[in-house]
Design a protein around this motif. Structure first.
Motif, PDB file in Angstrom:
ATOM      1  N   VAL A 107       0.822  -1.214   0.000  1.00  0.00           N
ATOM      2  CA  VAL A 107       0.000   0.000   0.000  1.00  0.00           C
ATOM      3  C   VAL A 107       0.855   1.263   0.000  1.00  0.00           C
ATOM      4  CG1 VAL A 107      -1.703   1.326   1.332  1.00  0.00           C
ATOM      5  CG2 VAL A 107      -1.942  -1.158   1.125  1.00  0.00           C
ATOM      6  N   HIS A 108       1.900   1.290   0.825  1.00  0.00           N
ATOM      7  CA  HIS A 108       2.662   2.517   1.070  1.00  0.00           C
ATOM      8  C   HIS A 108       4.069   2.518   0.482  1.00  0.00           C
ATOM      9  CE1 HIS A 108      -0.456   3.836   3.813  1.00  0.00           C
ATOM     10  NE2 HIS A 108      -0.430   2.628   4.352  1.00  0.00           N
ATOM     11  N   GLY A 109       4.502   1.384  -0.051  1.00  0.00           N
ATOM     12  CA  GLY A 109       5.872   1.281  -0.530  1.00  0.00           C
ATOM     13  C   GLY A 109       6.799   0.927   0.620  1.00  0.00           C
ATOM     14  N   PRO A 110       8.014   0.517   0.288  1.00  0.00           N
ATOM     15  CA  PRO A 110       8.960   0.122   1.341  1.00  0.00           C
ATOM     16  C   PRO A 110       9.395   1.323   2.188  1.00  0.00           C
ATOM     17  CG  PRO A 110      10.017   0.109  -0.810  1.00  0.00           C
ATOM     18  CD  PRO A 110       8.558   0.382  -1.047  1.00  0.00           C
ATOM     19  N   ALA A 111       9.767   1.014   3.405  1.00  0.00           N
ATOM     20  CA  ALA A 111      10.231   2.060   4.320  1.00  0.00           C
ATOM     21  C   ALA A 111      11.570   2.611   3.848  1.00  0.00           C
ATOM     22  CB  ALA A 111      10.371   1.491   5.728  1.00  0.00           C
ATOM     23  N   ASP A 112      11.794   3.884   4.089  1.00  0.00           N
ATOM     24  CA  ASP A 112      13.059   4.536   3.768  1.00  0.00           C
ATOM     25  C   ASP A 112      14.097   4.116   4.809  1.00  0.00           C
ATOM     26  OD1 ASP A 112      15.073   6.317   2.965  1.00  0.00           O
ATOM     27  OD2 ASP A 112      14.235   7.951   4.160  1.00  0.00           O
ATOM     28  N   PRO A 113      15.168   3.449   4.384  1.00  0.00           N
ATOM     29  CA  PRO A 113      16.169   2.948   5.349  1.00  0.00           C
ATOM     30  C   PRO A 113      16.755   4.040   6.241  1.00  0.00           C
ATOM     31  CG  PRO A 113      16.579   2.040   3.168  1.00  0.00           C
ATOM     32  CD  PRO A 113      15.505   3.076   3.014  1.00  0.00           C
ATOM     33  N   GLU A 114      16.965   5.233   5.696  1.00  0.00           N
ATOM     34  CA  GLU A 114      17.522   6.321   6.519  1.00  0.00           C
ATOM     35  C   GLU A 114      16.525   6.763   7.585  1.00  0.00           C
ATOM     36  OE1 GLU A 114      19.124   9.506   4.188  1.00  0.00           O
ATOM     37  OE2 GLU A 114      20.351   8.133   2.995  1.00  0.00           O
ATOM     38  N   ALA A 115      15.243   6.820   7.235  1.00  0.00           N
ATOM     39  CA  ALA A 115      14.225   7.195   8.217  1.00  0.00           C
ATOM     40  C   ALA A 115      14.115   6.136   9.305  1.00  0.00           C
ATOM     41  CB  ALA A 115      12.870   7.398   7.529  1.00  0.00           C
ATOM     42  N   VAL A 116      14.200   4.858   8.911  1.00  0.00           N
ATOM     43  CA  VAL A 116      14.145   3.771   9.889  1.00  0.00           C
ATOM     44  C   VAL A 116      15.338   3.866  10.841  1.00  0.00           C
ATOM     45  CG1 VAL A 116      14.274   1.261  10.186  1.00  0.00           C
ATOM     46  CG2 VAL A 116      12.812   2.240   8.397  1.00  0.00           C
ATOM     47  N   ALA A 117      16.526   4.091  10.300  1.00  0.00           N
ATOM     48  CA  ALA A 117      17.729   4.198  11.131  1.00  0.00           C
ATOM     49  C   ALA A 117      17.624   5.374  12.095  1.00  0.00           C
ATOM     50  CB  ALA A 117      18.971   4.332  10.253  1.00  0.00           C
ATOM     51  N   ALA A 118      17.097   6.502  11.620  1.00  0.00           N
ATOM     52  CA  ALA A 118      16.955   7.680  12.486  1.00  0.00           C
ATOM     53  C   ALA A 118      15.965   7.414  13.605  1.00  0.00           C
ATOM     54  CB  ALA A 118      16.515   8.882  11.648  1.00  0.00           C
ATOM     55  N   LYS A 119      14.847   6.759  13.285  1.00  0.00           N
ATOM     56  CA  LYS A 119      13.850   6.457  14.324  1.00  0.00           C
ATOM     57  C   LYS A 119      14.377   5.418  15.302  1.00  0.00           C
ATOM     58  CE  LYS A 119       9.996   8.025  11.666  1.00  0.00           C
ATOM     59  NZ  LYS A 119       8.804   7.771  10.929  1.00  0.00           N
ATOM     60  N   ARG A 120      15.133   4.420  14.796  1.00  0.00           N
ATOM     61  CA  ARG A 120      15.723   3.424  15.686  1.00  0.00           C
ATOM     62  C   ARG A 120      16.685   4.101  16.661  1.00  0.00           C
ATOM     63  NH1 ARG A 120      17.610  -0.563  12.293  1.00  0.00           N
ATOM     64  NH2 ARG A 120      15.818  -1.845  12.780  1.00  0.00           N
ATOM     65  N   ALA A 121      17.493   5.026  16.151  1.00  0.00           N
ATOM     66  CA  ALA A 121      18.440   5.726  17.005  1.00  0.00           C
ATOM     67  C   ALA A 121      17.705   6.549  18.057  1.00  0.00           C
ATOM     68  CB  ALA A 121      19.341   6.629  16.157  1.00  0.00           C
ATOM     69  N   ARG A 122      16.625   7.184  17.656  1.00  0.00           N
ATOM     70  CA  ARG A 122      15.853   7.987  18.606  1.00  0.00           C
ATOM     71  C   ARG A 122      15.233   7.103  19.688  1.00  0.00           C
ATOM     72  NH1 ARG A 122      11.504  11.463  15.811  1.00  0.00           N
ATOM     73  NH2 ARG A 122      10.154   9.803  16.487  1.00  0.00           N
ATOM     74  N   LEU A 123      14.748   5.932  19.295  1.00  0.00           N
ATOM     75  CA  LEU A 123      14.112   5.024  20.257  1.00  0.00           C
ATOM     76  C   LEU A 123      15.117   4.358  21.196  1.00  0.00           C
ATOM     77  CD1 LEU A 123      11.496   3.293  17.954  1.00  0.00           C
ATOM     78  CD2 LEU A 123      11.006   4.817  19.853  1.00  0.00           C
ATOM     79  N   THR A 124      16.286   4.029  20.650  1.00  0.00           N
ATOM     80  CA  THR A 124      17.276   3.296  21.451  1.00  0.00           C
ATOM     81  C   THR A 124      18.333   4.191  22.062  1.00  0.00           C
ATOM     82  OG1 THR A 124      18.691   2.874  19.525  1.00  0.00           O
ATOM     83  CG2 THR A 124      16.985   1.225  20.020  1.00  0.00           C
ATOM     84  N   GLY A 125      18.373   5.452  21.641  1.00  0.00           N
ATOM     85  CA  GLY A 125      19.374   6.361  22.152  1.00  0.00           C
ATOM     86  C   GLY A 125      20.743   6.132  21.543  1.00  0.00           C
ATOM     87  N   GLY A 126      20.794   5.306  20.486  1.00  0.00           N
ATOM     88  CA  GLY A 126      22.072   5.008  19.842  1.00  0.00           C
ATOM     89  C   GLY A 126      22.264   5.801  18.571  1.00  0.00           C
ATOM     90  N   ALA A 127      23.395   5.590  17.952  1.00  0.00           N
ATOM     91  CA  ALA A 127      23.690   6.230  16.674  1.00  0.00           C
ATOM     92  C   ALA A 127      22.877   5.562  15.584  1.00  0.00           C
ATOM     93  CB  ALA A 127      25.180   6.113  16.361  1.00  0.00           C
ATOM     94  N   SER A 128      22.583   6.298  14.531  1.00  0.00           N
ATOM     95  CA  SER A 128      21.763   5.764  13.451  1.00  0.00           C
ATOM     96  C   SER A 128      22.625   5.122  12.379  1.00  0.00           C
ATOM     97  CB  SER A 128      20.884   6.851  12.843  1.00  0.00           C
ATOM     98  OG  SER A 128      21.702   7.871  12.281  1.00  0.00           O
ATOM     99  N   GLY A 129      23.484   4.182  12.776  1.00  0.00           N
ATOM    100  CA  GLY A 129      24.361   3.528  11.817  1.00  0.00           C
ATOM    101  C   GLY A 129      23.652   2.376  11.120  1.00  0.00           C
ATOM    102  N   ALA A 130      24.006   2.160   9.859  1.00  0.00           N
ATOM    103  CA  ALA A 130      23.474   1.003   9.157  1.00  0.00           C
ATOM    104  C   ALA A 130      24.039  -0.233   9.816  1.00  0.00           C
ATOM    105  CB  ALA A 130      23.863   1.059   7.690  1.00  0.00           C
ATOM    106  N   GLY A 131      23.285  -1.292   9.806  1.00  0.00           N
ATOM    107  CA  GLY A 131      23.759  -2.528  10.421  1.00  0.00           C
ATOM    108  C   GLY A 131      23.476  -2.595  11.907  1.00  0.00           C
ATOM    109  N   ALA A 132      22.731  -1.621  12.431  1.00  0.00           N
ATOM    110  CA  ALA A 132      22.358  -1.687  13.837  1.00  0.00           C
ATOM    111  C   ALA A 132      21.425  -2.874  14.024  1.00  0.00           C
ATOM    112  CB  ALA A 132      21.675  -0.391  14.272  1.00  0.00           C
ATOM    113  N   ALA A 133      21.518  -3.521  15.148  1.00  0.00           N
ATOM    114  CA  ALA A 133      20.659  -4.682  15.408  1.00  0.00           C
ATOM    115  C   ALA A 133      19.208  -4.251  15.477  1.00  0.00           C
ATOM    116  CB  ALA A 133      21.076  -5.352  16.717  1.00  0.00           C
ATOM    117  N   ALA A 134      18.342  -5.087  14.881  1.00  0.00           N
ATOM    118  CA  ALA A 134      16.903  -4.780  14.871  1.00  0.00           C
ATOM    119  C   ALA A 134      16.271  -5.110  16.191  1.00  0.00           C
ATOM    120  CB  ALA A 134      16.209  -5.547  13.756  1.00  0.00           C
TER     121      ALA A 134
END
Length: 77
Positions: free
Chosen positions: A50-77
């Motif tokens: 319906v919406h298309g795939p998620a933007d990897p950079e946006a996912v990394a930024a939100k993951r970093a915000r949620l976990t308090g970590g850096a938004s590096g690629a390869g961060a554990a899900a």
């Protein structure tokens, strides 16, 4: 390694972890987790249709915000 040997090795590893009497409960919980993952995969696939795939950079930024970590690629899900 053939499938039967792998299965036997997996069952042995479970028995060593939980004992002979805990095997059924362990396998039941594992099956429940797999069903939950399958259901989540289906929800994600439907969302992507319906919406298309998620933007990897946006996912990394939100993951970093949620976990308090850096938004590096390869961060554990």
């Amino acid at each position: 390694m053939c499938g039967a040997s792998r299965s036997a090795g997996t069952l042995q590893a479970i028995r060593e972890r939980v004992g002979k009497r805990g095997l059924s409960a362990y396998l039941e919980k594992a099956a429940q987790r797999q069903i939950e993952r399958d259901n989540l995969d289906e929800l994600i696939a439907d969302f992507d249709k319906v919406h298309g795939p998620a933007d990897p950079e946006a996912v990394a930024a939100k993951r970093a915000r949620l976990t308090g970590g850096a938004s590096g690629a390869g961060a554990a899900a």
